[in-house]
Scaffold this active site. Sequence first.
Site, PDB file in Angstrom:
ATOM      1  NE  ARG A 194       1.887  -5.008  10.971  1.00 19.91           N
ATOM      2  CZ  ARG A 194       3.005  -4.761  10.262  1.00 19.91           C
ATOM      3  NH1 ARG A 194       4.181  -5.234  10.679  1.00 19.91           N
ATOM      4  NH2 ARG A 194       2.956  -4.028   9.180  1.00 19.91           N
ATOM      5  NE  ARG A 245       8.473  -2.949   6.612  1.00 29.35           N
ATOM      6  CZ  ARG A 245       7.219  -2.513   6.478  1.00 29.35           C
ATOM      7  NH1 ARG A 245       6.868  -1.837   5.401  1.00 29.35           N
ATOM      8  NH2 ARG A 245       6.327  -2.766   7.403  1.00 29.35           N
ATOM      9  NE  ARG A 253      -4.779  -1.185   9.615  1.00 33.63           N
ATOM     10  CZ  ARG A 253      -3.636  -0.834   9.021  1.00 33.63           C
ATOM     11  NH1 ARG A 253      -3.487   0.344   8.475  1.00 33.63           N
ATOM     12  NH2 ARG A 253      -2.642  -1.675   8.979  1.00 33.63           N
ATOM     13  NE  ARG A 306       6.282  -0.684  10.360  1.00 35.89           N
ATOM     14  CZ  ARG A 306       5.259  -0.549   9.510  1.00 35.89           C
ATOM     15  NH1 ARG A 306       5.442   0.081   8.368  1.00 35.89           N
ATOM     16  NH2 ARG A 306       4.070  -1.034   9.784  1.00 35.89           N
ATOM     17  CE  LYS A 321      -2.143  -1.083   3.853  1.00 30.69           C
ATOM     18  NZ  LYS A 321      -1.427  -2.342   4.177  1.00 30.69           N
TER      19      LYS A 321
END
Length: 217
Positions: A173, A129, A90, A162, A15
């Site tokens: 998540r 990541r 969301r 993160r 996104k």
Amino acid sequence: MRQDVIIFGPPGAGKGTQGALLAERFGLLRLSTGDVLRDAVQHGTPLGLEARRFMNAGELVPDAVILGIVGDHLRGPAATRGVIFDGFPRTLAQAQSLDGLLAQLGRTLGAVLVLEVDDETLVRRLSGRRSCPSCGALYNVYLKPPREDGRCDVCGADLGQRPDDAADTVRRRLEVYHEQTQPLLAYYESRQAPLRRVNGDRAVEAVQRELVGLMQS
Ligand code: AP5
């Protein structure tokens, strides 16, 4: 382009990556609720202090907090531009409030662009990541590793992760997405919003080409 668009999909679907490219191409304002929250956490503001525990646990931040952020942006910097909503809405309450807010401000939702990627691919993307806290360069230990382990190719700083990209939190998540966010697809389908599904498990450029085509159609 004065058109509001939602870029929708699970964590890691792309996104942010695709939203930024679309925003640049069409002169839109990209409003990422995740980026606004991370900035608040980094600066230790009251919003950040409230949001941090939800984010680090992979849970959603309460609707009232999110709706405050979106309302402020739509009445402020976005007032004269189209917006790409990234990571919002969301929950059903957020989607309904967005409808109300857009109607109140005389804005219309041009499209809901849905990026589809399977969960295992998402876990690899997110748990791998890494980013450079100094220059912002992005890496992935599986897909795009730095030349030297843990160090930025561009500026040599130590790379960071993160907090919510830890493997267990990524799985949470994804659960939260399937439980609370994915059902919004039925909401938008029932309202006959222009909902377009795109295979997000391809090269960034291929996904972008398709999204640009959909924005122009
Ligand atoms: P948020 O920041 O929105 O996180 P997210 O939805 O989990 O999304 P990500 O930013 O991790 O992924 P993305 O889909 O943007 O993909 P990206 O382009 O970065 O939210 C974080 C938290 O804030 C939430 O968990 C929640 O706590 C809170 N929050 C935010 N909004 C909220 C709301 N509305 N309500 C309540 N709480 C809210 O790409 C991911 C990785 O994949 C990158 O490494 C990228 O380089 C790579 N990649 C991208 N595209 C490709 C491709 N095509 N092929 C290979 N790799 C790719």
